[in-house]
Scaffold this active site. Sequence first.
Site, PDB file in Angstrom:
ATOM      1  CB  THR A 274       6.090  -1.620 -34.551  1.00 58.13           C
ATOM      2  OG1 THR A 274       4.889  -2.379 -33.769  1.00 58.13           O
ATOM      3  CG2 THR A 274       5.317  -0.944 -35.777  1.00 58.13           C
TER       4      THR A 274
ATOM      5  CD  GLU B 152      -2.777  -1.049   2.318  1.00 62.46           C
ATOM      6  OE1 GLU B 152      -2.917  -0.119   3.163  1.00 62.46           O
ATOM      7  OE2 GLU B 152      -3.850  -1.811   2.551  1.00 62.46           O
TER       8      GLU B 152
ATOM      9  CE  LYS C 153       1.668  -2.433 -36.302  1.00 64.65           C
ATOM     10  NZ  LYS C 153       1.932  -1.877 -35.103  1.00 64.65           N
TER      11      LYS C 153
HETATM   12  C1  R5P Z   1       0.956   0.467 -32.265  1.00 56.83           C
HETATM   13  O1  R5P Z   1      -0.195   0.631 -32.723  1.00 56.83           O
HETATM   14  C2  R5P Z   1       1.865   1.403 -31.880  1.00 56.83           C
HETATM   15  O2  R5P Z   1       1.496   2.815 -32.501  1.00 56.83           O
HETATM   16  C3  R5P Z   1       3.025   1.087 -31.837  1.00 56.83           C
HETATM   17  O3  R5P Z   1       3.551   0.859 -33.066  1.00 56.83           O
HETATM   18  C4  R5P Z   1       3.436  -0.245 -31.148  1.00 56.83           C
HETATM   19  O4  R5P Z   1       2.624  -0.431 -30.057  1.00 56.83           O
HETATM   20  C5  R5P Z   1       4.642  -0.428 -30.583  1.00 56.83           C
HETATM   21  O5  R5P Z   1       4.917  -1.558 -29.943  1.00 56.83           O
HETATM   22  P1  R5P Z   1       6.085  -2.410 -30.241  1.00 56.83           P
HETATM   23  O6  R5P Z   1       7.381  -1.557 -30.168  1.00 56.83           O
HETATM   24  O7  R5P Z   1       6.329  -3.258 -29.112  1.00 56.83           O
HETATM   25  O8  R5P Z   1       6.080  -2.878 -31.575  1.00 56.83           O
END
Ligand code: R5P
Length: 329
Positions: free
Chosen positions: A240, A47, A204
Amino acid sequence: MTGIISSGEKRLVVVSGRAYPELAEAVAKELKTELLPTTAYDFANGEIYVRFNESVRGADAFVIQSYTQDLNKWLVEQLIMVDALKRASAKRITVVAPSYPYARQDKKHQGREPISARLVADLFKTAGADRIMSVDLHASQSQGFFNGPLDHLYAMPVLVDYVKTRVGADKDKITVVSPDAGRVRVAEKWANRLGGCSLAFVHKTRDTTKPNHAVANRVVGEVEGKHCVLVDDMIDTGGTIAEAVKVLLASGAADVIVAATHGILSDPATQRLSECGAREVVVTNTLPIEGSKRFDKLTVLSIAPLLARAIKEVFDDGSVTSLFDGPVA
Ligand code: R5P
């Protein structure tokens, strides 16, 4: 007594949660004030205890918290701070969450999912927040989740000013790239700010049953021989962005600079980003970036001046929009 007193006898008070006090201190410094001295600690069972060490009666209070690792704990701490301010008779309470927690859970992708970003807004409201300030919400329309004013700030001007120094002024040699179809509108704003350069996006696909799992398939748009500026709101595991950089280079891009607002950089982002072939990765410090996450090609820009200017505009009943020369997202 800590705080800024306006000629109209208002008092601006800035308080900070424990997640990333360095950012709050930098904001207070920009405002030429100091953080309100605060006691905060954890009990043995987890807490959290918070008490402000000075009166906040009648204050226009800004509660800054960053949503880094342990974000559930930091969320509860910010809620508790808001509650303490309300019960101590602060006049107005603004939640400053430079990176909004649970921002990605802004809609149901499938049945039986929550809309956690909405729940967070409701929690802030219930705790006693009068307004929210945040930077680059994952989806702009999440502003509507909070029943009250939400100052949505954009890091784009900060990032663009820097990126311009890296890619030069010849718009014909630059292409702004969105890492997925959903962010093309934001990329378009970037392209306008970079003098009207061309635009592309990466197609993507994502497996929604697995967290942070994205596959970049192909580039839509002309990138051959171009300095590509790949823009996103956040980099979490870097999947991404790293995939997108590789597809862009394979499609003939001259080089790729990555620009993102929130550098979450969960493992293995540092490795992915440093090995993906990007010329440079630029983020802001809405979140702390520890030494172990840093790498040679990473540049971190301070968001503190922007937050401070926005806080001052709110305190003075000025215009937050004026900071951005009109809407940018
Ligand atoms: C996705 O819609 C977001 O804009 C980011 O591209 C994504 O969440 C990034 O996550 P990560 O770096 O794990 O691919």
